[in-house]
Design a protein around this motif. Structure first.
Motif, mmCIF file in Angstrom:
data_model
loop_
_atom_site.group_PDB
_atom_site.id
_atom_site.type_symbol
_atom_site.label_atom_id
_atom_site.label_comp_id
_atom_site.label_asym_id
_atom_site.label_seq_id
_atom_site.Cartn_x
_atom_site.Cartn_y
_atom_site.Cartn_z
ATOM 1 N N ALA A 61 -57.639 -47.700 -8.400
ATOM 2 C CA ALA A 61 -58.297 -48.342 -9.538
ATOM 3 C C ALA A 61 -59.610 -48.982 -9.083
ATOM 4 N N PRO A 62 -60.471 -49.365 -10.037
ATOM 5 C CA PRO A 62 -61.727 -50.014 -9.661
ATOM 6 C C PRO A 62 -61.484 -51.400 -9.052
ATOM 7 N N GLU A 63 -62.439 -51.849 -8.285
ATOM 8 C CA GLU A 63 -62.394 -53.153 -7.607
ATOM 9 C C GLU A 63 -62.141 -54.295 -8.585
ATOM 10 N N CYS A 64 -62.651 -54.166 -9.839
ATOM 11 C CA CYS A 64 -62.497 -55.256 -10.812
ATOM 12 C C CYS A 64 -61.032 -55.519 -11.171
ATOM 13 N N GLY A 65 -60.145 -54.584 -10.844
ATOM 14 C CA GLY A 65 -58.727 -54.776 -11.139
ATOM 15 C C GLY A 65 -57.894 -55.209 -9.944
ATOM 16 N N GLY A 104 -61.184 -47.479 -6.089
ATOM 17 C CA GLY A 104 -61.727 -46.228 -6.603
ATOM 18 C C GLY A 104 -63.058 -46.404 -7.300
ATOM 19 N N GLY A 105 -63.738 -47.531 -7.055
ATOM 20 C CA GLY A 105 -65.014 -47.807 -7.716
ATOM 21 C C GLY A 105 -65.174 -49.298 -7.895
ATOM 22 N N GLU A 106 -66.209 -49.700 -8.640
ATOM 23 C CA GLU A 106 -66.445 -51.128 -8.866
ATOM 24 C C GLU A 106 -65.913 -51.558 -10.244
ATOM 25 N N GLN A 107 -66.622 -51.193 -11.322
ATOM 26 C CA GLN A 107 -66.192 -51.524 -12.684
ATOM 27 C C GLN A 107 -65.449 -50.363 -13.343
ATOM 28 N N VAL A 108 -65.761 -49.150 -12.898
ATOM 29 C CA VAL A 108 -65.106 -47.938 -13.427
ATOM 30 C C VAL A 108 -64.718 -47.043 -12.251
ATOM 31 N N MET A 109 -63.866 -46.059 -12.535
ATOM 32 C CA MET A 109 -63.414 -45.137 -11.487
ATOM 33 C C MET A 109 -64.518 -44.121 -11.148
ATOM 34 N N THR A 110 -64.864 -44.065 -9.856
ATOM 35 C CA THR A 110 -65.846 -43.072 -9.409
ATOM 36 C C THR A 110 -65.359 -42.299 -8.183
ATOM 37 N N ASN A 111 -64.178 -42.683 -7.677
ATOM 38 C CA ASN A 111 -63.655 -42.025 -6.477
ATOM 39 C C ASN A 111 -62.183 -41.686 -6.697
ATOM 40 N N PHE A 112 -61.836 -40.409 -6.625
ATOM 41 C CA PHE A 112 -60.472 -39.954 -6.903
ATOM 42 C C PHE A 112 -59.776 -39.442 -5.634
#
Length: 507
Positions: A283-287, A303-311
């Motif tokens: 999940a993104p870092e924000c979670g 998997g990212g900062e605010q949204v998922m960018t790495n799967f």
């Protein structure tokens, strides 16, 4: 073995096969069915001793006439209504009409006399007008009668099938159909009981066994069946005493975005509570804090900062993608890139499906034997709109075969559709699941079961049943209105206890 759903034609063949094998005559088989029907009514209608039985001229009417006679002899106050038309009664219905007329205490009236009849609050209306043989919408006096009966507030019990309903298909949107409170159906479920447009007429369905030939049931194929407790018990694998966390696989839930971390939490908690050996959340870092606090047993992968960018994750993980994922352009790009290079079966739900629906070519990226779990609107976005749920299911069967995937089509009676085109209807669950978050839980269940090496088909069947069964227990405690998805997760333990008890008993 699941409970097969046979067509009206197959049911007629089942009757004939039983008659030829036992041997038993058709009138004896009608009496057997009527005894079972009358027994159910007498056991469940202790406070209502008055019956108004409406009988057609076919074999469904014959059942009604026999039920009226049997219940009169059990002490019920019974009035029977029949048609004034010149059409003859069927042979077996004629026999039962004669038997009824030989009893002096039952009055036999014409349909139109119902307008002056005293339907007091102790009267139950029994519908035996048409059975599964009906091939077109009601018309004439039958249509008028059913319209009149539908205005009555009395409890209505339909024998075999509510009159005006086909067993296998939907007639038209404006067909007149008796709205039953209970349907006492013989032999097996009918397909129309399991779809929202037609199932709303059945009330509570009770499937009554009249001891038809088991050989016919075992050897006759049907592409449609209902998931029952016996099938679930045969799929479920109890925990082995000398196992360890590595025995039960690694599940990873991929989802969450700013403001939608709760969906990833629900899916993760669900995977944890349904037995995965190790559970991760990508999940993104924000979670991060939310997930680590609410799901301490699960491990977090950024998997990212605010949204998922790495799967990216380890190859031996089983993944469920979609809860709270969002459809941000960076997420979309990364997700599609991931699918191009991934070939293992996985679970796709929610925003993962919304991304795939943007271009029909994207559907070809879904790995073979994967499970997708669309609700009707998501299904429409993916595959196109249909006029009603029967056509939607047929389109789902086509797409499951074409893409070689499993489709869990969420509905009041969720349907599991296999790549072979077989359909399993789930009858656990209730309207309390009509809340945001319920689908995220199902994603967690399916991911966990697939990680535990259940086959995709087994994971779907066991998963939807377990989800619905837990919801049924939750609704009893909290009500359908107030139950939350977290209440459903809390009941998984009780469902697994039930399953373990069933398996122990069968040893």
């Amino acid at each position: 073995m699941p409970m097969k759903v046979f067509t009206a034609e197959q049911i007629r063949s089942w009757d004939q096969f039983t008659i030829s094998q036992e041997p038993v005559s058709s009138i004896q088989l009608m009496e057997r069915a009527s005894m079972v029907l009358a027994h159910w009514i007498s056991e469940h209608c202790k406070n209502h001793k008055k019956l108004a039985v409406f009988c057609g001229k076919g074999n469904n009417g014959g059942d009604g006439l026999a039920v009226a006679r049997i219940l009169y002899l059990k002490g019920f106050d019974v009035d029977v209504f029949i048609s004034d038309s010149k059409i003859k009664f069927s042979e077996d219905a004629s026999v039962n009409l004669k038997r009824l007329r030989d009893l002096s205490g039952i009055s036999v009236r014409k349909f139109d006399q119902n307008e002056y009849y005293n339907f007091d609050d102790k009267t139950i209306i029994v519908d035996a007008l048409f059975g599964t043989g009906l091939s077109r919408p009601l018309e004439g006096e039958y249509k008028t009668l059913v319209e009149q009966l539908n205005t009555k507030k009395n409890i209505k019990i339909s024998i075999d099938i509510p009159s005006g309903l086909s067993a296998d298909e939907m007639f038209t949107h404006d067909s007149v159909i008796l709205k039953a409170d209970y349907t006492l159906t013989l032999h097996c479920w009918k397909r129309t009981f399991l779809h929202p447009e037609t199932g709303k007429y059945t009330g509570k369905v009770e499937v009554l066994d009249i001891d038809l030939s088991q050989i016919y049931a075992d050897t006759t194929d049907s592409e449609y069946s209902v998931i029952d407790d016996q099938q679930v018990g045969s799929i479920f694998i109890p925990r082995q005493e000398f196992s360890h966390k590595g025995s039960y696989g690694k599940a990873v839930i991929i989802g969450g975005s700013y403001g939608k971390i709760g969906a990833a939490v629900l899916a993760t908690q669900s995977a944890l509570k349904t037995g995965a050996g190790l559970t991760f959340t990508l999940a993104p870092e924000c979670g991060y804090e939310i997930l680590q606090i609410s799901c301490p047993e699960a491990m977090f992968i950024k998997g990212g900062e605010q949204v998922m960018t790495n799967f990216e994750f380890d190859k031996d993980f089983t993944c469920g993608i979609g809860p709270g994922l969002g459809t941000h352009s960076d997420t979309e790009k990364s997700f599609l890139s991931f699918l191009k290079n991934y070939s293992q079966p996985l679970i796709l739900d929610a925003d993962a499906l919304n991304i795939l629906s943007k271009d029909p070519k994207y559907l070809e990226l879904i790995p073979k034997k994967s499970i997708i779990t669309p609700h009707p609107k998501e299904f429409e976005r993916l595959f196109g709109s249909t006029d009603h749920s029967f056509k939607r299911l047929e389109l789902a069967r086509e797409k499951a075969k074409e893409l070689d995937i499993y489709i869990v089509l969420k509905d009041h009676h969720t349907q599991v559709i296999t790549p072979q085109g077989n359909v399993f209807y789930n009858i656990t669950g209730n309207a309390g699941l009509a809340k945001g978050g319920s689908g995220d839980i199902l994603t967690g269940i399916l991911t966990s079961l697939l990680a535990q090496r259940y086959s995709p088909e087994q994971a779907c069947i066991l998963g939807v049943w377990l989800h619905g069964r837990a919801a049924d227990i939750a609704s009893e405690k909290h009500s359908k209105e107030s139950m939350l998805p977290t209440d459903v997760i809390d009941e998984f333990g009780n469902v697994f206890e039930e399953l373990n008890r069933k398996v122990e008993k069968s040893l």
